[in-house]
Design an enzyme around this catalytic site. Structure first.
Site, PDB file in Angstrom:
ATOM      1  N   LYS A  49       0.825  -1.214   0.000  1.00  0.00           N
ATOM      2  CA  LYS A  49       0.000   0.000   0.000  1.00  0.00           C
ATOM      3  C   LYS A  49       0.852   1.255   0.000  1.00  0.00           C
ATOM      4  O   LYS A  49       0.495   2.255  -0.624  1.00  0.00           O
ATOM      5  CB  LYS A  49      -0.949   0.016   1.204  1.00  0.00           C
ATOM      6  CG  LYS A  49      -2.110  -0.939   1.024  1.00  0.00           C
ATOM      7  CD  LYS A  49      -3.281  -0.565   1.913  1.00  0.00           C
ATOM      8  CE  LYS A  49      -4.480  -1.450   1.589  1.00  0.00           C
ATOM      9  NZ  LYS A  49      -5.513  -1.412   2.625  1.00  0.00           N
ATOM     10  N   LYS A  71      -4.443  -9.042  -7.027  1.00  0.00           N
ATOM     11  CA  LYS A  71      -5.641  -9.290  -6.230  1.00  0.00           C
ATOM     12  C   LYS A  71      -6.771  -8.350  -6.668  1.00  0.00           C
ATOM     13  O   LYS A  71      -6.507  -7.185  -6.984  1.00  0.00           O
ATOM     14  CB  LYS A  71      -5.264  -8.996  -4.770  1.00  0.00           C
ATOM     15  CG  LYS A  71      -6.209  -9.466  -3.732  1.00  0.00           C
ATOM     16  CD  LYS A  71      -5.683  -9.114  -2.344  1.00  0.00           C
ATOM     17  CE  LYS A  71      -5.765  -7.626  -2.074  1.00  0.00           C
ATOM     18  NZ  LYS A  71      -5.512  -7.224  -0.693  1.00  0.00           N
ATOM     19  N   LYS A 101     -10.421  -2.826  -4.065  1.00  0.00           N
ATOM     20  CA  LYS A 101     -11.209  -1.593  -4.191  1.00  0.00           C
ATOM     21  C   LYS A 101     -10.377  -0.486  -4.825  1.00  0.00           C
ATOM     22  O   LYS A 101     -10.911   0.463  -5.383  1.00  0.00           O
ATOM     23  CB  LYS A 101     -11.651  -1.122  -2.793  1.00  0.00           C
ATOM     24  CG  LYS A 101     -12.651  -2.013  -2.118  1.00  0.00           C
ATOM     25  CD  LYS A 101     -12.834  -1.632  -0.638  1.00  0.00           C
ATOM     26  CE  LYS A 101     -13.596  -2.703   0.109  1.00  0.00           C
ATOM     27  NZ  LYS A 101     -13.372  -2.708   1.551  1.00  0.00           N
TER      28      LYS A 101
HETATM   29  P1  TYM Z   1     -11.026  -5.429   3.664  1.00  0.00           P
HETATM   30  O1  TYM Z   1     -12.099  -4.445   3.929  1.00  0.00           O
HETATM   31  O2  TYM Z   1      -9.921  -5.055   2.750  1.00  0.00           O
HETATM   32  O3  TYM Z   1     -11.637  -6.763   3.130  1.00  0.00           O
HETATM   33  C1  TYM Z   1     -12.725  -7.372   3.805  1.00  0.00           C
HETATM   34  C2  TYM Z   1     -12.592  -8.887   3.700  1.00  0.00           C
HETATM   35  O4  TYM Z   1     -12.551  -9.260   2.315  1.00  0.00           O
HETATM   36  C3  TYM Z   1     -11.412 -10.086   2.077  1.00  0.00           C
HETATM   37  N1  TYM Z   1     -10.908  -9.808   0.720  1.00  0.00           N
HETATM   38  C4  TYM Z   1     -10.722 -10.747  -0.200  1.00  0.00           C
HETATM   39  N2  TYM Z   1     -10.928 -12.084  -0.190  1.00  0.00           N
HETATM   40  C5  TYM Z   1     -10.655 -12.778  -1.324  1.00  0.00           C
HETATM   41  N3  TYM Z   1     -10.184 -12.181  -2.468  1.00  0.00           N
HETATM   42  C6  TYM Z   1      -9.960 -10.842  -2.517  1.00  0.00           C
HETATM   43  N4  TYM Z   1      -9.515 -10.264  -3.635  1.00  0.00           N
HETATM   44  C7  TYM Z   1     -10.237 -10.060  -1.347  1.00  0.00           C
HETATM   45  N5  TYM Z   1     -10.140  -8.738  -1.060  1.00  0.00           N
HETATM   46  C8  TYM Z   1     -10.553  -8.611   0.218  1.00  0.00           C
HETATM   47  C9  TYM Z   1     -10.408  -9.685   3.142  1.00  0.00           C
HETATM   48  O5  TYM Z   1      -9.474 -10.719   3.372  1.00  0.00           O
HETATM   49  C10 TYM Z   1     -11.299  -9.417   4.335  1.00  0.00           C
HETATM   50  O6  TYM Z   1     -11.589 -10.638   5.008  1.00  0.00           O
HETATM   51  N6  TYM Z   1      -7.868  -5.656   7.533  1.00  0.00           N
HETATM   52  C11 TYM Z   1      -9.158  -6.110   7.067  1.00  0.00           C
HETATM   53  C12 TYM Z   1     -10.309  -5.572   7.892  1.00  0.00           C
HETATM   54  C13 TYM Z   1     -10.238  -5.855   9.354  1.00  0.00           C
HETATM   55  C14 TYM Z   1     -10.381  -7.122   9.976  1.00  0.00           C
HETATM   56  C15 TYM Z   1     -10.274  -6.865  11.364  1.00  0.00           C
HETATM   57  C16 TYM Z   1     -10.615  -8.412   9.490  1.00  0.00           C
HETATM   58  C17 TYM Z   1     -10.034  -4.938  10.333  1.00  0.00           C
HETATM   59  N7  TYM Z   1     -10.064  -5.545  11.527  1.00  0.00           N
HETATM   60  C18 TYM Z   1     -10.366  -7.905  12.279  1.00  0.00           C
HETATM   61  C19 TYM Z   1     -10.698  -9.436  10.428  1.00  0.00           C
HETATM   62  C20 TYM Z   1     -10.574  -9.181  11.796  1.00  0.00           C
HETATM   63  C21 TYM Z   1      -9.328  -5.644   5.637  1.00  0.00           C
HETATM   64  O7  TYM Z   1      -8.516  -4.982   5.107  1.00  0.00           O
HETATM   65  O8  TYM Z   1     -10.473  -5.951   5.079  1.00  0.00           O
END
Ligand code: TYM
Length: 335
Positions: free
Chosen positions: A115, A198, A201
């Site tokens: 990032k 990947k 967003k």
């Molecule tokens: P975020 O908002 O980027 O993504 C939310 C969830 O979607 C999954 N994900 C994917 N899975 C498969 N293929 C993809 N291309 C893909 N893009 C996103 C992410 O793995 C996630 O499960 N850091 C986390 C948010 C978070 C969190 C937490 C998760 C904050 N605190 C505590 C678990 C526990 C994140 O960036 O999610």
């Protein structure tokens, strides 16, 4: 302090439109886990502001993620759905964890490197310490299991390290060592334009991802234009090696249909991608359109969404408050 044995926490950022990766890698799994676990599903707005968010858009996206949870099938009466910034214990525990986690651990985080890129001097401090807040999200509920996509694996390893170090340093058995739940046929959904990247967003190309707000027409167009190679579908799973775009589309199909990748290959082996893509588009529309329709309906009833979040906040605080109090007592803070 009583320890739960079957408690889930997971989070989704309200930082843009939710896409198929978020749905297949995380939200769809939340839906199937809710019957066996006590669940806390959190809209992580504190994480979202580690990069710039327009205030009005952030408020709307926070409600939209909530709507997506409910529209996908998470029962708001049975599960705790809430917003991270409304439960201040997350940020308070994150500070304590900033003093437990080591610089070397955070320096190894690949998501930060990706990032920040070449801009690492100029990104927010929050982007660097992002994983300690994530550890706090999980451990403030003493969560035992964390369903996520494959990209979050390293952050969960760090969470386990923080829990272990805290327990060891203070010679207590407060925090559980949470288990990641990474499952399904699409744990890492890739960009539709480039099978080595990947789905995310932040990709500048709209055609790289299918969003939960897309119309049926958008979905059909995006799948039609998705990058593939000239060969037909392979005879077996080994035939997918070095064919990342083919592998991605087949995984998406398998996950949407709830069948194995092998089953999809056996059904389509030797067929052209034009035929497969048509069926994939129909399948994607049939699975995603009802969610989009329901999301739109919910977004027209903001007072309902806010009432769900308000109840979720209270229930979350009830669990988080005593855990934070215990943590502070262990550290030696006056109460
Ligand atoms: P975020 O908002 O980027 O993504 C939310 C969830 O979607 C999954 N994900 C994917 N899975 C498969 N293929 C993809 N291309 C893909 N893009 C996103 C992410 O793995 C996630 O499960 N850091 C986390 C948010 C978070 C969190 C937490 C998760 C904050 N605190 C505590 C678990 C526990 C994140 O960036 O999610």
């Amino acid at each position: 302090m009583e320890k739960p044995t079957n408690r889930i926490l997971s989070g989704v950022q309200p930082s843009g439109d939710l896409h198929l990766g978020n749905y297949l890698g995380a939200i769809k799994n939340f839906v199937s886990l809710q019957k066996d676990y006590e669940c806390f599903f959190c809209v992580v707005d504190l994480h979202a502001i580690t990069v710039w968010q327009e205030p009005k858009v952030l408020a709307s996206k926070t409600r939209e993620v909530t709507a997506a949870f409910i529209a996908s099938g998470i029962d708001p009466n049975k599960n705790n759905i809430f917003v991270q910034s409304q439960v201040p214990q997350h940020a308070q525990l994150a500070w304590l964890f900033n003093c437990v986690a080591r610089m070397g651990w955070l320096n190894r985080m690949t998501q930060f490197k990706d990032k920040a890129g070449k801009n690492s001097e100029n990104v927010s401090v929050g982007l660097f310490s992002y994983p300690t807040l994530m550890a706090a999200d999980i451990l403030i509920y003493l969560a035992t299991h964390v369903p996520v996509g494959d990209d979050q694996k390293q952050h969960l390893e760090l969470t386990r390290d923080i829990a272990q170090k805290f327990n060891n340093d203070f010679k207590v058995d407060l925090f559980p060592i949470p288990e990641p739940l990474i499952f399904g046929e699409a744990t890492r959904v890739m960009s539709l334009r480039d099978g080595s990247k990947k789905m995310s967003k932040s990709d500048p190309s709209d055609y790289s991802r299918i969003m939960l707000t897309d119309t049926a027409e958008n979905i059909i167009q995006k799948i039609k234009k998705a990058k593939t190679d000239p060969q037909p579908l392979p005879q077996n799973i080994d035939g997918l090696s070095s064919r990342p775009e083919a592998e991605n589309l087949i995984s998406i199909f398998a996950s949407l249909q709830d069948v194995s990748i092998e089953k999809v290959i056996s059904e389509y082996s030797g067929k052209e991608f034009s035929i497969f893509k048509k069926d994939l588009a129909d399948l994607a529309v049939s699975k995603l359109e009802p969610i989009t329709v329901e999301m739109n309906k919910l977004m027209n009833d903001i007072s309902y969404i806010d009432s769900v979040l308000s109840i979720g906040k209270e229930k979350a605080k009830q669990v988080a408050e005593p855990v934070l109090a215990k943590t502070k007592e262990i550290i030696g803070f006056l109460s």
